[in-house]
Design a protein around this motif. Structure first.
Motif, PDB file in Angstrom:
ATOM      1  N   ARG A  81       0.863  -1.187   0.000  1.00  0.00           N
ATOM      2  CA  ARG A  81       0.000   0.000   0.000  1.00  0.00           C
ATOM      3  C   ARG A  81       0.899   1.238   0.000  1.00  0.00           C
ATOM      4  NH1 ARG A  81      -5.194   0.195   3.832  1.00  0.00           N
ATOM      5  NH2 ARG A  81      -5.534  -1.679   2.562  1.00  0.00           N
ATOM      6  N   ASP A  82       0.734   2.085  -1.004  1.00  0.00           N
ATOM      7  CA  ASP A  82       1.635   3.217  -1.234  1.00  0.00           C
ATOM      8  C   ASP A  82       0.812   4.491  -1.280  1.00  0.00           C
ATOM      9  OD1 ASP A  82       3.474   5.087  -2.249  1.00  0.00           O
ATOM     10  OD2 ASP A  82       4.540   3.552  -3.392  1.00  0.00           O
ATOM     11  N   TYR A  83       1.206   5.483  -0.435  1.00  0.00           N
ATOM     12  CA  TYR A  83       0.484   6.746  -0.387  1.00  0.00           C
ATOM     13  C   TYR A  83       1.090   7.792  -1.320  1.00  0.00           C
ATOM     14  CZ  TYR A  83      -2.268   5.039   3.507  1.00  0.00           C
ATOM     15  OH  TYR A  83      -3.142   4.319   4.289  1.00  0.00           O
ATOM     16  N   GLY A  84       1.898   7.332  -2.294  1.00  0.00           N
ATOM     17  CA  GLY A  84       2.301   8.193  -3.392  1.00  0.00           C
ATOM     18  C   GLY A  84       3.630   8.883  -3.230  1.00  0.00           C
ATOM     19  N   GLY A 105       2.957   6.633 -18.605  1.00  0.00           N
ATOM     20  CA  GLY A 105       2.422   7.831 -17.967  1.00  0.00           C
ATOM     21  C   GLY A 105       1.009   7.650 -17.436  1.00  0.00           C
ATOM     22  N   GLN A 106       0.667   6.426 -17.018  1.00  0.00           N
ATOM     23  CA  GLN A 106      -0.699   6.165 -16.567  1.00  0.00           C
ATOM     24  C   GLN A 106      -0.985   6.879 -15.250  1.00  0.00           C
ATOM     25  OE1 GLN A 106      -1.686   2.037 -16.078  1.00  0.00           O
ATOM     26  NE2 GLN A 106      -3.851   2.439 -15.738  1.00  0.00           N
ATOM     27  N   ASN A 107      -2.156   7.463 -15.154  1.00  0.00           N
ATOM     28  CA  ASN A 107      -2.606   8.136 -13.941  1.00  0.00           C
ATOM     29  C   ASN A 107      -3.399   7.136 -13.101  1.00  0.00           C
ATOM     30  OD1 ASN A 107      -2.991  10.834 -12.532  1.00  0.00           O
ATOM     31  ND2 ASN A 107      -5.116  10.192 -12.756  1.00  0.00           N
ATOM     32  N   TYR A 108      -2.811   6.678 -11.968  1.00  0.00           N
ATOM     33  CA  TYR A 108      -3.496   5.670 -11.159  1.00  0.00           C
ATOM     34  C   TYR A 108      -3.223   5.906  -9.685  1.00  0.00           C
ATOM     35  CZ  TYR A 108       1.000   3.199 -10.645  1.00  0.00           C
ATOM     36  OH  TYR A 108       2.299   2.861 -10.340  1.00  0.00           O
ATOM     37  N   GLU A 109      -3.976   5.204  -8.842  1.00  0.00           N
ATOM     38  CA  GLU A 109      -3.867   5.336  -7.389  1.00  0.00           C
ATOM     39  C   GLU A 109      -3.818   3.955  -6.758  1.00  0.00           C
ATOM     40  OE1 GLU A 109      -7.385   7.422  -6.342  1.00  0.00           O
ATOM     41  OE2 GLU A 109      -6.766   9.337  -7.201  1.00  0.00           O
ATOM     42  N   LEU A 110      -2.944   3.782  -5.769  1.00  0.00           N
ATOM     43  CA  LEU A 110      -2.962   2.580  -4.942  1.00  0.00           C
ATOM     44  C   LEU A 110      -3.822   2.794  -3.712  1.00  0.00           C
ATOM     45  CD1 LEU A 110       0.764   1.399  -5.105  1.00  0.00           C
ATOM     46  CD2 LEU A 110      -1.166   0.698  -6.515  1.00  0.00           C
ATOM     47  N   VAL A 111      -3.904   4.033  -3.252  1.00  0.00           N
ATOM     48  CA  VAL A 111      -4.782   4.444  -2.157  1.00  0.00           C
ATOM     49  C   VAL A 111      -5.628   5.598  -2.679  1.00  0.00           C
ATOM     50  CG1 VAL A 111      -4.899   5.401   0.170  1.00  0.00           C
ATOM     51  CG2 VAL A 111      -3.149   3.714  -0.392  1.00  0.00           C
TER      52      VAL A 111
END
Length: 655
Positions: A85-88, A631-637
């Motif tokens: 889990r990565d908060y960026g 360059g994908q825009n994504y979220e893990l959290v």
């Protein structure tokens, strides 16, 4: 199969095919300059992965380099069954869990003694510099060692070991990358007869001002991450003395300080940039081991003291005095020891831990919180020629103290059993099968018990149960060709799982969920494929299928059903190159899967190249890494966007 799942699988397979094609096209007539990964061993001895009764993967510095790894969390993304889990961005919180049991069920061991954090119950891997460690080992179902600290017998175990070089060493590295990333590391080793000294220091700076896209219904616009700067400094010193064969005394001192700006989650039409967090961590530990090979009895004893201070500041004119402060101080006194006996194929061990943890400061309650922890473990191992059998019983006792409403005391016994059998073995091929059942206990953290408008002293501890089985197939051909395949299936449950549930729109409270069920499949494949003299391909693939659900059958928040990691490296005498892929299916930010809480699937493809050469007596390594090439825009959290396309250049010197 749903439309989203088909789309995810198609995108993943397509990117993987492009990656394979790139390297295969480049590999027309090329060579290799280094040894095999630690998890694949050339020769007639079975690898550590193949002979283990529990699934485990081990990485040394060379194998990490071949996989394009740049951080501890990055290395674990290549392990089947593991979720990070990565908060960026650099400096963001990074935690790891295995088979859906949560980060608090993962023990992190530093030079043979586990790290502890009673406040949060989990270790931030983003604060651990990869350059400080010579070896990483991760077991998704605990350790198969008989004699070790009881706290290390969690549902999963990450072992971190600093340099074990037996020669004088001077090594340094410098890194520069996108979004204002700058870091450096220094490692030194000196030996005086039977005594060796190791020291390392690491600093990291990042602005983290990366761009991202904000989706607002049918509209979208581009933004740039603000108020996200981080600065970290870590230093470590260890001394080891060998009295005689098998008797060692090792002392370790560690200090780390970090300061970061907290950008918070991305909110529409709001620039939320006024929070700051500073943290200092220091610990000292001493470990004595008596493990002479010729003796039936072996033992260890160790002690450790840890101090951790966190200072949070929220600068806002709405507060009296213009800011709000929350300061927390943690202290832990920890002692452990054990004794073992071995006779032929039989081993037995008894070990015990004691920890005294305190925390004070912060918002209400502003009183001291204390906890006594008593742990004991009795282990038996029987390993004749083809069979390995491990039986263990862990006793856990927790005594809590609080001037007001305190958490309950509790005591629990947790058994585990694992067995591995060598079905077939020849000069070049081996086949193993294994099965396991284990239970693991984890108490509520201080935050879950006491934090204002969040914790609850009435929480019960989590009990995780897991059963499963698997197989390992290993074969070799020629001088270098090797192939390793592992497959493990599992099913289990977590009783009284601790989760934060919204009590009102702004207040969340922790409560126990009666039961969460788990099931999954882990697959790992790696190979060494010789192409020509000094030319070889090193493909690595790991796939995870996991289901975690409550009574309603919905997948738990932030748990993808499918995860895939792949690396393909071509080693040659000129420039080693590789491509890597990390992908996951859709996830949800809540257990209810309501509208607007879906996180889209992602596939992050990167590439790397490195070369090591000698200049007189200096070994020079140059490395280039490119991440998220699409360059994908994504979220893990949720609402914590990950960086887009990024680059990193590394210069390493070894004298």
């Amino acid at each position: 199969m749903s439309v989203q799942s088909r789309s995810f699988l198609l995108r993943t397979v397509s990117l993987l095919g492009v990656a394979v094609g790139m390297v295969c096209a480049a590999a027309q007539g090329t060579p290799a300059d280094s040894t095999l990964s630690a998890s694949i061993v050339v020769g007639q001895q079975p690898s550590a992965v193949a002979s283990a009764s529990l699934p485990v993967q081990t990485f040394d510095a060379r194998s990490l380099q071949r996989r394009g790894t740049t951080s501890v969390a990055d290395a674990l993304r290549n392990v089947a069954g593991v979720s990070v889990r990565d908060y960026g961005g650099a400096g963001g919180l990074k935690t790891v869990s295995a088979r859906g049991f949560g980060a608090s069920h993962t023990a992190v061991s530093f030079n043979d003694l586990p790290l502890g954090d009673a406040r949060t119950g989990q270790t931030d891997l983003g604060r651990l510099p990869l350059s400080a460690f010579s070896e990483l080992s991760f077991s998704v179902a605990g350790s198969e060692e008989v004699l070790l600290p009881v706290r290390s017998l969690a549902a999963s175990l990450l072992l971190l070991r600093t340099s074990t070089d037996t020669q004088t060493l001077r090594r340094m590295s410098f890194h520069v990358g996108s979004f204002g990333t700058l870091s450096g590391a220094l490692n030194l080793a000196q030996h005086f007869g039977r005594t060796s000294l190791h020291a390392d220091a690491d600093f990291r700076h990042a602005r983290n001002d990366y761009p991202f896209r904000v989706e607002n219904g049918t509209l979208s616009h581009d933004e740039r991450r603000q108020h996200s700067q981080s600065n970290d400094l870590a230093a470590h010193l260890s001394a080891q003395h060998r009295f005689q064969a098998g008797q060692t005394l090792c002392a370790t001192a560690y200090y780390q300080t970090s300061h970061r700006y907290l950008p918070g989650p991305v909110l529409l039409f709001t620039a939320n940039g006024h929070e700051h967090l500073s943290q200092q961590t220091a610990f000292g530990q001493v470990v004595f081991r008596n493990d002479r090979p010729s003796h039936r009895w072996h033992s260890f004893v160790a002690a450790k003291f840890t101090f951790d201070a966190q200072r949070y500041r929220d600068v806002n004119a709405g507060y009296a005095g213009g800011e709000q402060r929350q300061d927390y101080w943690q202290r832990e006194w920890y002692a452990t020891g054990g004794i073992g006996f071995r006779q032929g194929a039989f081993q037995a061990a008894l070990s015990a831990d004691y920890a005294f943890q305190t925390m004070n400061g912060g918002l209400p309650p502003q009183y001291d919180i204390r906890r006594h922890t008593l742990l004991g473990a009795l282990s038996f191992r029987y390993a004749p020629r083809r069979l390995q059998l491990l039986l263990r019983l862990v006793a856990s006792g927790y005594v809590n103290h609080c001037p007001e409403e305190r958490a309950a005391n509790f005591f629990r016994l947790s058994p585990s059993l694992s067995v591995s059998y060598r079905v077939y073995a020849s000069a070049r091929t081996r086949l193993y099968v294994r099965a396991l059942y284990r239970e693991a206990l984890r108490p509520p953290t201080f935050t879950e018990n006491y934090y204002f408008h969040y914790g609850s002293p009435r929480l019960r501890p989590e009990t995780a149960r897991q059963g499963g089985g698997g197989l390992t197939f290993e074969t070799s051909w020629g001088r270098e060709g090797q192939f390793l395949l592992t497959a493990d299936g599992y099913a289990g449950s977590v009783r009284d799982k601790i989760a934060a549930i919204p009590a009102t729109l702004y207040v969340w409270r922790c409560r126990n969920i009666e039961r969460v069920r788990t099931a999954g499949l882990d697959l790992t494949a790696e190979a060494c494929v010789p192409l020509a003299p000094r030319h070889r391909l090193l493909p690595v693939l790991s796939y995870t299928l996991q289901r975690l659900w409550e009574s309603g059958g919905m997948q738990l928040a932030y748990m993808p059903e499918h995860m895939l990691a792949a690396v393909l490296t071509w080693e040659n005498p000129w420039l080693n190159i590789g491509v890597r892929l990390l992908s996951a299916s859709q996830r949800w930010t809540t257990d209810a899967h309501i509208a607007g809480t879906r996180l889209a699937p992602y596939a992050d493809c990167g590439a790397f190249a490195y070369r090591t050469f000698l200049l007189r007596r200096t070994e020079i390594t140059l490395r280039f890494d490119a991440e998220n090439l699409g360059g994908q825009n994504y979220e893990l959290v949720g609402r914590y966007p990950m960086p887009g396309r990024a680059f990193r250049l590394t210069l390493g010197l070894k004298i």
